[in-house]
Design an enzyme around this catalytic site. Structure first.
Site, short mmCIF file in Angstrom:
data_model
loop_
_atom_site.label_atom_id
_atom_site.label_comp_id
_atom_site.label_asym_id
_atom_site.label_seq_id
_atom_site.Cartn_x
_atom_site.Cartn_y
_atom_site.Cartn_z
N GLY C 14 42.55 42.41 39.46
CA GLY C 14 41.41 42.10 38.60
C GLY C 14 41.03 43.34 37.81
N HIS C 43 39.84 36.47 38.73
CA HIS C 43 38.58 35.83 38.37
C HIS C 43 37.72 36.65 37.42
CE1 HIS C 43 36.17 32.39 38.53
NE2 HIS C 43 35.11 33.00 39.00
N HIS C 257 23.35 31.00 42.17
CA HIS C 257 22.96 30.65 40.80
C HIS C 257 22.48 29.20 40.81
CE1 HIS C 257 23.11 30.15 36.50
NE2 HIS C 257 23.36 31.44 36.37
N ARG C 273 17.63 25.56 30.80
CA ARG C 273 16.23 25.45 31.23
C ARG C 273 15.34 26.29 30.33
NH1 ARG C 273 16.31 27.91 36.26
NH2 ARG C 273 18.47 28.45 35.81
N VAL C 411 30.87 43.26 35.86
CA VAL C 411 32.10 43.65 35.18
C VAL C 411 32.03 45.12 34.79
CG1 VAL C 411 32.93 41.42 34.38
CG2 VAL C 411 31.28 42.66 33.00
C1 LIG Z 1 31.59 32.27 36.85
C2 LIG Z 1 31.31 33.74 36.91
C3 LIG Z 1 30.75 34.38 35.83
C4 LIG Z 1 30.50 35.75 35.87
N1 LIG Z 1 29.94 36.34 34.78
C5 LIG Z 1 29.68 37.67 34.82
C6 LIG Z 1 29.11 38.32 33.70
O1 LIG Z 1 28.84 37.70 32.67
N2 LIG Z 1 28.88 39.64 33.77
C7 LIG Z 1 29.19 40.36 34.88
O2 LIG Z 1 28.97 41.54 34.88
N3 LIG Z 1 29.73 39.77 35.96
C8 LIG Z 1 29.98 38.45 35.95
N4 LIG Z 1 30.54 37.85 37.05
C9 LIG Z 1 30.98 38.67 38.18
C10 LIG Z 1 32.29 39.40 37.86
O3 LIG Z 1 33.09 38.60 37.05
C11 LIG Z 1 33.10 39.75 39.08
O4 LIG Z 1 32.29 40.33 40.01
C12 LIG Z 1 34.20 40.76 38.76
O5 LIG Z 1 34.98 40.30 37.70
C13 LIG Z 1 35.08 41.04 39.95
O6 LIG Z 1 36.20 41.80 39.55
P1 LIG Z 1 37.22 42.40 40.61
O7 LIG Z 1 38.22 43.17 39.84
O8 LIG Z 1 36.47 43.09 41.63
O9 LIG Z 1 37.87 41.15 41.30
P2 LIG Z 1 38.70 39.90 40.73
O10 LIG Z 1 38.70 39.84 39.28
O11 LIG Z 1 38.22 38.73 41.47
O12 LIG Z 1 40.17 40.23 41.16
C14 LIG Z 1 40.62 40.18 42.47
C15 LIG Z 1 42.10 40.45 42.50
O13 LIG Z 1 42.53 40.66 43.80
C16 LIG Z 1 43.70 39.94 44.08
N5 LIG Z 1 43.72 39.69 45.51
C17 LIG Z 1 42.76 39.13 46.25
N6 LIG Z 1 43.11 39.13 47.53
C18 LIG Z 1 44.31 39.71 47.62
C19 LIG Z 1 45.20 40.02 48.68
N7 LIG Z 1 44.89 39.74 49.92
N8 LIG Z 1 46.37 40.61 48.39
C20 LIG Z 1 46.70 40.91 47.13
N9 LIG Z 1 45.89 40.66 46.09
C21 LIG Z 1 44.70 40.07 46.33
C22 LIG Z 1 43.59 38.74 43.21
O14 LIG Z 1 44.85 38.20 42.93
C23 LIG Z 1 42.94 39.33 41.97
O15 LIG Z 1 43.93 39.86 41.13
C24 LIG Z 1 30.80 36.48 37.02
C25 LIG Z 1 31.37 35.85 38.11
C26 LIG Z 1 31.61 34.49 38.08
C27 LIG Z 1 32.17 33.85 39.29
#
Ligand SMILES: Cc1cc2nc3c(=O)[nH]c(=O)nc-3n(C[C@H](O)[C@H](O)[C@H](O)COP(=O)(O)OP(=O)(O)OC[C@H]3O[C@@H](n4cnc5c(N)ncnc54)[C@H](O)[C@@H]3O)c2cc1C
Ligand code: HEM
Ligand code: HEM
Ligand code: SF4
Ligand code: F3S
Ligand code: FES
Lengths: 242, 278, 660
Positions: C14, C43, C257, C273, C411
């Site tokens: 991610g 995600h 949410h 809303r 993010v």
């Molecule tokens: C619908 C939604 C809308 C959002 N909107 C916003 C926003 O507008 N602004 C904001 O700041 N935040 C927002 N967030 C929160 C934010 O998007 C996330 O917190 C953030 O993107 C997480 O990034 P990350 O890199 O930590 O994890 P992720 O992007 O979730 O990536 C996780 C990675 O780990 C890998 N992985 C997982 N488990 C394993 C494993 N066991 N072995 C190998 N690989 C693994 C997956 O394949 C993936 O590549 C939103 C969240 C959601 C759900």
């Protein structure tokens, strides 16, 4: 709201290359629910009927591009497909072209990585950005135009929808051409048209496209592939005539 | 990686990685490599040439259809047109070889176009099968249209060649009776009928494709444009097919009427100073 | 025995993982990224709203700077966050945005001149300054004093993720897609990499690394209803927990949410809303005024979510095969407004419900959204308890968010933490501590242990059904450890989850194949997820106060006196059925912003004994430095420069601000 729910038959092309299981059709019956998507239907099939069924859903919201498959023969995102828009028998098959992993799961990631490397889909800039300085300016309209082309989710539907690509797998496809169009538009990328010509100036690139436009018509994000490919063709021919 | 293997003393032969998404064997230049070999310019030129040759042929055929259909006006009209190309107005005396030269040029473009377009043909049975399966599965209009273009092009290969060869070798035998006899008594009409359908469908599809391929008349909404282009394409086909059929019918009728004098050449009703009989 | 060696192993593709990988790679280290899915499908792509960074380019952002962003973040966290980390973060966020701009993110830009916006239901004209034309724009987000959220139309996360992922390709960092880290290799003090399962072939291999970074995102899928992706199952956090030495922190801090479409759990914006949409129940009754006569539908997120759940519990939900829901009615806003201003909502409704919100009501229910808790790290991203283990992004508890994160800060956290952890890992690998000293015997032991676990699942004689247990866990979490919590329910949840954990050891599997086997995957992940669920539930049971997103009906006040501390969970041995909890106090005497009222929400906190003194102290320092610039004042209050990696020092320039 609804009368008695329909019983859907999901006709799935199953296979497992790892296990040496040849492709064959298998039918699954599920009861349709309000607002049921193929994601929900397939999840139900896996939970109740076929625990080994393989498919790829990640965001289940039409954002991540994981769930491309042939739905009644047409490439599309299964998570956004409402069962009510389909008949009682829905055929599901994996996307062609991509390496088959099993059942409805294909390796789009490998293909996309290959494309990224081949087309060098990143900003090429010699300058090291000064992070504490105020950022370089960009016209608001230009930023939006770049985003329009940046919206591709690499779902592979355009790849599967392109007859040219299916015949000639070395063709970069609409997604690749769109990527080039995106970076060409971006002033932060210092590559010239000559550089882009080196990447797509042959029959595996823009000149290979036969304007079948399946790509444009199946793209779930509605990217302007038709116009972008035509545009690139003009630009690349201009380089060729120089 | 710097020496982590040595440090652990573990076997250095690392097995192949279980890495589906691993970098393909395509060389990558992380930075812009200045001294890269420039790619050949020919693919661009050939692509353009394919389109230009197609466009030339299509435009030629528009004109050709009007010339040929002058028979609908009168035998004389067609006679005049036919003689016009023998360039008596230039040389003082009809020169059928001029027609041969024109035919030669068109034939050359025709061959060139066919050669360029053939690159797009399925190159193997596998490709052929994949495409036809794809087409059946997708049920997508523009994909289907290309298939038609492919087949009509393929047909033109033979039909067009026969016709052009005839025109090339017997340029002097173009005229109301000469043509009508060829068509009826010489039983060329089945070929012409097929040729007519093939070329009009192929040509109009080709023009439609040209517009999409190069982004002509794009406007704001390309999908909308495409819809309009498709209407234009259909009109084009229908018009020229109609014109061609009526013309062919005229030749057939004339051919039937003239069948017993087949081989007799046409004498214009008004002997002007242009059309001196030889 | 397959062993892969690398300097740096990043688990997770991610935003956080990719950015950390690029950082370490640029410092010359060999990096491998593991990901369950192609990185661009992570995600992070789902974040639509935006990324907070105090650029101060817009009219409504003028005057913004690190100080304002810092205070918003701390207040948002309900004083649960690590203030030094918050400082580090707000300092680096503008650099992160600018770096992303250089990498190609098409941030929306300021267009000079007047423009129409809707604020508080009113049409207002704002005039953007000429001097900012073409600079990065920002929009308004909850809990912020300034408009600070940089955005790319409605696809911020997507654009960011693609830009960073393309940089990883440019750096030729191999990504081993469709692989899953299932255990960490460690000797109790030092992490040596991970045991990795190939999700296609089922094969296990060992990835031995000098530095291992976990960036696996959130664990929303322990809940039934969540906005998170299906892969957000928290396996990264769980394998850290399973080492027995690494710690998870604040796992009970889970954000919900209010309006997500039912049953898909896909977010629809609060704007519905805000613009006048109403919440209704099964009988079409507008129920919010019964609970919240003043603010009705427009009470704060946690309050609305809580009332909705309460109403459903009272039996007023609309019943369906997938569970109960309520209605969001925006039909009263009219076609023009919906087609114009709420186009995205309209599209989601059409796609996923096949309804037109101009005519139909939208089925909604609150859903789990974000996990503030995760692998506890220090400010540099080094995990507590295991040398050579690092974490960043939503998987980590770097502790920027405390008990409630602000929209747009997440993010931003992923890239900022990624920037920092990338440097930390490179430093570590270069240092003598980073040297790799691992015996093949240890690696083999871990491999064999994991293989044995899988073999037991495949060929043991268990009878339990994995997806059934999974569903049960998700139900328990959603029903009993949800938006509002109560001691008795939490106790029930903990008991039931413990029972499930025991049952999960007896799972049987129909599909015996070793390769791609979704049933098997569900089974072994469930065993790990249950541990996380227990950390959440048990942590929530123990925390007898309400703070941020953690709301206890039986303890509705924030209690700084006893609970101004971070929950630390460890899982010492596999036969435990409960985590071991410990607590770490936050030091009030060093806070730049001592605890107080957030400026919104209840004003009923129980004060910490040290707060008063620190407030006075801060006031003294501020008045002593009255003439000094803000940097000097800040330095005197709570120095943090030592935490900033060399590469990211220096003051952030803004239009119209003096930086020296
Ligand atoms: C619908 C939604 C809308 C959002 N909107 C916003 C926003 O507008 N602004 C904001 O700041 N935040 C927002 N967030 C929160 C934010 O998007 C996330 O917190 C953030 O993107 C997480 O990034 P990350 O890199 O930590 O994890 P992720 O992007 O979730 O990536 C996780 C990675 O780990 C890998 N992985 C997982 N488990 C394993 C494993 N066991 N072995 C190998 N690989 C693994 C997956 O394949 C993936 O590549 C939103 C969240 C959601 C759900
Ligand atoms: C031997 C005879 C011919 C063959 C085999 C042939 C074949 C083809 C094929 C396969 C294409 C599609 C190329 C592509 O998709 O890129 C094509 C395009 C075209 N053809 Fe032909 N064709 C022939 C003769 C003609 C004639 C006589 C005309 C004139 C009416 C014509 C006009 C066109 C046009 C305008 C195009 C579009 C050009 C382009 O796409 O670049 N063709 N032809
Ligand atoms: C310079 C080259 C050409 C000349 C001089 C020429 C001349 C003629 C003439 C004189 C006729 C009338 C029938 C006859 O006399 O046999 C004719 C008919 C026809 N030609 Fe050509 N032709 C040329 C090229 C082509 C080409 C390239 C095509 C398409 C591939 C073509 C397609 C046809 C068709 C379809 C007809 C029948 C028309 C009808 O009766 O409806 N011609 N042509
Ligand atoms: S261009 Fe469209 S169809 Fe093709 S990969 Fe991108 S989003 Fe999918
Ligand atoms: S479908 Fe294929 S041929 Fe070209 S226009 Fe699209 S890439
Ligand atoms: S699951 Fe992400 S697009 Fe369908």
């Amino acid at each position: 709201m609804s009368t008695s729910p329909r019983i859907l038959t999901l006709r799935v092309l199953r296979s497992s290359p790892v296990e040496g299981e040849a492709p064959h059709w298998e039918d699954f019956r599920v009861e349709e629910a309000e607002g049921m998507t193929l994601f929900l239907a397939l999840t139900e099939v896996r939970e109740r009927l076929a625990p080994s069924l393989q498919f790829d859903f990640v965001c289940r919201a039409g954002i991540c591009g994981s769930c491309g498959m042939l739905i009644d023969g047409k490439p599309g995102l299964a998570c956004c497909a409402l069962t009510r828009d389909h008949g009682t028998t829905i055929t599901l098959a994996p996307l062609p072209v991509f390496e088959l992993i099993g059942d409805l799961s294909v390796n789009t990631g490998k293909w996309m990585r290959g494309t990224a490397e081949r087309l060098e889909t990143w900003i090429h800039s010699a300058a090291k950005p000064d992070l504490t300085a105020v950022e370089p300016r960009m016209e608001p309209e230009l930023a939006e135009a770049i985003y329009e082309l940046d919206r591709c989710i690499e779902c592979g539907c355009c790849v599967a929808g392109c007859g040219t690509l299916r015949m000639r797998e070395e063709f970069v496809g609409a997604i690749g051409l769109n990527k080039i169009a995106r970076f060409r538009l971006d002033p932060r990328d210092e590559r010239s048209d000559e550089d882009f010509y080196d990447l797509i100036g042959d029959d595996t690139g823009v000149f290979g496209c036969m304007s079948l436009l399946g790509c444009h018509d199946v793209c779930p994000k509605g990217l302007p592939l038709q116009t972008q490919i035509a545009f690139l063709r003009r630009k690349m021919v201009a380089v060729g005539l120089k | 990686m710097t020496g982590s293997i040595e440090q652990t003393g573990l076997p250095a032969d690392i097995p192949d990685l279980p890495a589906p998404g691993r970098a393909a064997a395509i060389p990558v230049s992380a930075t812009r490599a200045g001294a890269r070999l420039r790619k050949s310019r020919w693919p661009a030129r050939l692509d353009l040439l394919q389109s230009v040759s197609g466009l030339f042929l299509a435009l030629f055929l528009v004109a050709h259809m009007f010339f040929v259909s002058s028979i609908l006006i009168s035998k004389d009209a067609f006679h005049t047109v036919a003689r016009f190309f023998e360039a008596a107005w230039l040389f003082g005396k009809p020169q059928p070889w001029v027609v041969s030269v024109v035919v030669g040029v068109v034939f050359t473009v025709f061959v060139l176009h066919a050669w360029l377009a053939m690159r797009k043909f399925p190159a193997s049975f596998r490709q052929y099968r994949v495409f036809s399966e794809h087409k059946a599965q997708l049920r997508h209009s523009d994909t289907g249209l290309w298939w038609i273009q492919l087949w009509t092009g393929f047909a033109l290969f033979f039909l067009g060649s026969v016709h052009l060869y005839g025109m090339l070798t017997q340029p002097e035998l173009i005229g109301p009776y000469e043509s009508a006899d060829r068509i009826w008594t010489g039983t060329m009409w089945p070929l012409y009928l097929l040729l007519l359908f093939a070329v009009e469908i192929h040509g109009s599809l080709g023009l439609y494709r040209l517009a999409l391929k190069w982004g002509a008349f794009e406007g704001r909404d390309p999908v909308h444009t495409r819809r309009r282009l498709r209407v234009a394409k259909t009109c084009f086909s229908v018009f020229f097919l109609g014109l061609g059929l009526v013309t062919l019918l005229a030749y057939v009728q004339l051919g039937i009427a003239h069948a017993d004098q087949a081989g007799q050449r046409y004498a214009p009703s008004v002997v002007g100073n242009v059309a001196v009989r030889n | 025995m397959r062993i892969v060696y690398t300097d740096v192993l990043v688990v997770g593709g991610g935003l956080a993982g990719l950015r950390a990988a690029v950082g370490a790679r640029r410092r010359g280290q060999d990096v491998i990224i593991l990901s369950l899915v192609p990185p661009k499908r992570s995600h992070s792509a789902a974040a639509q709203g935006g990324m907070q960074a105090s650029l101060g380019n817009t009219f409504k952002g003028a005057g913004d700077n690190e100080d304002v962003h810092f205070e918003d973040t701390v207040r948002g966290s309900d004083w649960g966050c690590d203030q030094e980390v918050a400082r580090l973060f707000v300092h680096a966020a503008p650099q992160a945005v600018r770096e992303l701009a250089a990498w190609g993110v098409p941030w929306n830009r300021v267009k000079a001149g007047p423009r129409q916006v809707v604020m508080d239901g009113q049409h207002v004209t704002l005039t953007e300054p000429e001097a900012s034309h073409g600079l990065i724009a920002a929009r308004d987000f909850g809990g912020t004093k300034k408009w600070r959220t940089c955005y790319v139309s409605d696809g911020t996360g997507h654009a960011m993720l693609y830009a960073v992922s393309d940089q990883a390709v440019a750096e030729r960092i191999p990504v081993h897609e469709r692989t899953e880290a299932v255990a960490l290799i460690h000797d109790g003090t030092r992490c040596h990499g991970a045991i990795v399962r190939d999700l296609v072939t089922g094969e296990l291999s060992a990835y031995v690394a000098k530095a291992t970074c976990i960036a696996t995102g959130g664990f929303g899928r322990i809940y039934r209803v969540t906005t998170n992706a299906l892969i957000n199952e928290g396996i990264g956090a769980a394998i850290a927990l399973e080492t027995g030495v690494a710690t998870l922190a604040n796992m009970e801090a889970v954000q919900f949410h209010p309006t997500t479409i039912f049953p898909a759990g896909i977010l629809v914006t609060e704007g519905c809303r805000g613009d006048g949409g109403l919440l209704k129940d099964a009988s079409g009754h507008r129920f919010m005024p019964d609970y919240e006569p003043e603010k009705k539908e427009l009470a704060s997120r946690d309050v609305v979510s809580r009332r909705m759940e309460e109403h459903i519990r009272a039996g007023h939900g609309v019943k369906t095969r997938f569970g109960d829901h309520l209605w969001l009615d925006i039909t009263l806003l009219g076609a023009q407004h919906i087609n114009g201003k709420l186009r995205e909502v309209k599209e989601i409704c059409q796609h996923f419900l096949g309804i037109d919100p101009v005519k139909d009501m939208i089925p909604v229910r609150p859903a789990q959204h974000y996990s503030m808790g995760g692998i506890r790290t220090d400010a540099a991203g080094q995990a507590r308890g295991l040398a050579g283990l690092f974490a960043c992004g939503e998987a980590a508890c770097w502790d920027l968010h405390g008990f409630n994160r602000l929209g747009g800060n997440s993010v931003a956290e992923t890239v900022v933490a990624g920037m920092i952890v990338g440097e930390t890992m490179a430093d570590f690998v270069e240092s003598s501590a980073g040297e790799l000293q691992v015996s093949t015997a240890l690696v083999r032991e871990f491999l064999e242990r994991e293989q044995a676990k899988i073999d037991t699942l495949l060929h043991g004689n268990g009878k339990e059904n994995a997806s059934e247990l999974m569903r049960r866990m998700q139900d328990i979490m959603t029903e009993k450890v949800g938006i509002f919590r109560r001691g008795d329910l939490l106790q029930e949840a903990v008991d039931e989850l413990q029972a499930l954990l025991l049952r999960s050891r007896k799972i049987g599997i129909d599909t015996k194949r070793a390769g791609a086997n979704p049933e098997l995957v569900t089974a072994y992940r469930l065993q790990k997820m249950l541990k996380l669920a227990l950390c959440v539930a048990y942590g929530a049971l123990q925390r007898t106060e309400s703070r941020g997103a953690h709301f206890r009906e039986d303890y509705p006040r924030r209690d700084d006196a006893s609970w101004l501390k971070r929950t630390l969970a460890t899982w010492h041995d596999d036969f435990q059925t409960l985590p071991t909890l410990a607590y770490e106090s936050l030091d009030v005497t060093r806070m730049e912003l001592p605890p107080g009222w957030r400026g919104y929400g209840a004003k009923n906190a129980i004060e910490h004994p040290a707060t008063e003194a620190r407030v006075a102290e801060v006031a003294t320092i501020r008045s002593a430095f009255e003439r000094a610039d803000r940097y000097t004042v800040q330095q005197a209050l709570m120095p943090f420069d030592h935490l900033v990696p060399e590469a990211f020092r220096g003051r952030n320039a803004r239009p119209g601000e003096q930086t020296s």
